[in-house]
Design an enzyme around this catalytic site. Structure first.
Site, PDB file in Angstrom:
ATOM      1  N   CYS A 188      -2.968 -15.598  15.978  1.00 13.60           N
ATOM      2  CA  CYS A 188      -3.566 -14.384  15.332  1.00 13.60           C
ATOM      3  C   CYS A 188      -5.180 -14.436  15.020  1.00 13.60           C
ATOM      4  O   CYS A 188      -5.531 -13.575  14.012  1.00 13.60           O
ATOM      5  CB  CYS A 188      -2.666 -13.750  14.283  1.00 13.60           C
ATOM      6  N   SER A 240       5.017 -12.093  13.209  1.00 11.12           N
ATOM      7  CA  SER A 240       3.722 -11.403  13.519  1.00 11.12           C
ATOM      8  C   SER A 240       3.911 -10.140  13.823  1.00 11.12           C
ATOM      9  O   SER A 240       5.003  -9.456  14.446  1.00 11.12           O
ATOM     10  CB  SER A 240       3.012 -12.145  14.530  1.00 11.12           C
ATOM     11  N   GLY A 300      -4.321  -6.411  17.635  1.00 10.75           N
ATOM     12  CA  GLY A 300      -4.634  -7.777  17.166  1.00 10.75           C
ATOM     13  C   GLY A 300      -5.118  -9.005  18.224  1.00 10.75           C
ATOM     14  O   GLY A 300      -5.437  -8.531  19.036  1.00 10.75           O
ATOM     15  N   VAL A 303      -4.506 -13.304  19.697  1.00 12.95           N
ATOM     16  CA  VAL A 303      -3.420 -13.994  20.472  1.00 12.95           C
ATOM     17  C   VAL A 303      -2.053 -14.412  19.581  1.00 12.95           C
ATOM     18  O   VAL A 303      -2.351 -14.831  18.535  1.00 12.95           O
ATOM     19  CB  VAL A 303      -4.193 -15.020  21.060  1.00 12.95           C
ATOM     20  N   THR A 304      -0.900 -14.313  20.338  1.00 13.58           N
ATOM     21  CA  THR A 304       0.188 -14.924  19.776  1.00 13.58           C
ATOM     22  C   THR A 304       1.040 -15.611  20.726  1.00 13.58           C
ATOM     23  O   THR A 304       0.752 -15.617  22.040  1.00 13.58           O
ATOM     24  CB  THR A 304       1.205 -14.090  18.912  1.00 13.58           C
ATOM     25  N   LEU A 345       7.166  -6.190  16.462  1.00 12.85           N
ATOM     26  CA  LEU A 345       6.896  -7.417  15.680  1.00 12.85           C
ATOM     27  C   LEU A 345       7.741  -8.567  16.242  1.00 12.85           C
ATOM     28  O   LEU A 345       8.682  -8.476  17.263  1.00 12.85           O
ATOM     29  CB  LEU A 345       7.941  -7.247  14.412  1.00 12.85           C
ATOM     30  N   ALA A 346       7.469  -9.806  15.971  1.00 15.59           N
ATOM     31  CA  ALA A 346       8.101 -10.936  16.280  1.00 15.59           C
ATOM     32  C   ALA A 346       8.358 -12.092  15.298  1.00 15.59           C
ATOM     33  O   ALA A 346       7.512 -12.366  14.677  1.00 15.59           O
ATOM     34  CB  ALA A 346       7.045 -11.657  17.505  1.00 15.59           C
TER      35      ALA A 346
END
Length: 221
Positions: free
Chosen positions: A175, A144, A79, A81-82, A158-159
């Protein structure tokens, strides 16, 4: 989807790590995955991180708009950026997928369904999107996903935005999606959710989705 293992193997160790720096937990996940063997029990780590942006393997620098004083960590999950910060529940499933008879897509689906079920337990209607992993409420992203699989075993996870400061998400294209709006569970309720209760509900839904027979406290980390 039923795990292809004997019932006695279906025990999940759950560790609540409290608030820990991202780097330290990431390195611990990598070490656990590298050192585990066929007899190692699966684990689920629950944690909150101090403010940090994490850039996945596919991450593009143009999606980091204005990180400011928040550190950026280049990590090895999938994935883009988060953001992680206090008030966000991060869950890391450290699973032997081959032993469970699961593929990566199976795990993604199980995590999304876990989140949808958790949010439904608060009376909040949420859904996954086939074109963008994660869970959404009325078009806004509330959770996310980002995973890595090595030697048939998963780490990262997960977040879920529970009750946090969402401002840092405006410093990035979350994301990798320009203009994506983020939301949180607290914004859907009349009272702030209790983080301990959210953790308990997440574990309950996750155990049910994967098919574990029981949980036990994980070792301190």
């Amino acid at each position: 989807m039923k795990p292809a293992v004997a019932p006695h193997s279906l025990t999940l160790q759950v560790s609540d790590l409290g608030r820990r720096p991202y780097d330290a937990v990431w390195q611990a996940m990598r070490a656990f995955t590298d050192e585990r063997d066929a007899e190692t029990q699966d684990q689920l780590w629950l944690v909150e991180h101090p403010p940090v942006f994490t850039q996945g393997q596919a991450g593009k620098p143009e999606h980091l708009l204005l990180p400011g004083d928040i550190p950026v960590v280049q990590t090895d999950r999938g994935g883009q950026v988060t953001y992680h910060g206090p008030g966000q529940l991060v869950a890391y499933p450290l699973l032997d997928l081959r032993r469970l008879g699961m593929g990566v897509r199976d795990l993604v689906t199980a995590l999304e369904e876990t989140l949808v079920g958790l949010l439904a337990s608060y009376g909040v209607e949420a859904y996954p999107r086939p074109d963008a992993p994660g869970v959404y409420i009325a078009g806004d992203k509330v959770a996310s996903l980002g995973l890595r699989v090595r030697r048939g075993c998963s780490f990262h996870g997960l977040a879920l935005n529970v009750a946090m400061d969402l401002e840092p998400f405006r410093r990035i294209n979350p994301c990798g999606y320009q203009g994506l709006q983020m939301t949180q569970l607290a914004d859907q309720l009349t009272r702030a959710p209790d983080m301990a209760e959210v953790k308990d509900r997440l574990v309950g839904h996750f155990v049910q989705k994967i098919g574990y027979s029981c949980t036990m406290p994980g070792p301190p980390r």
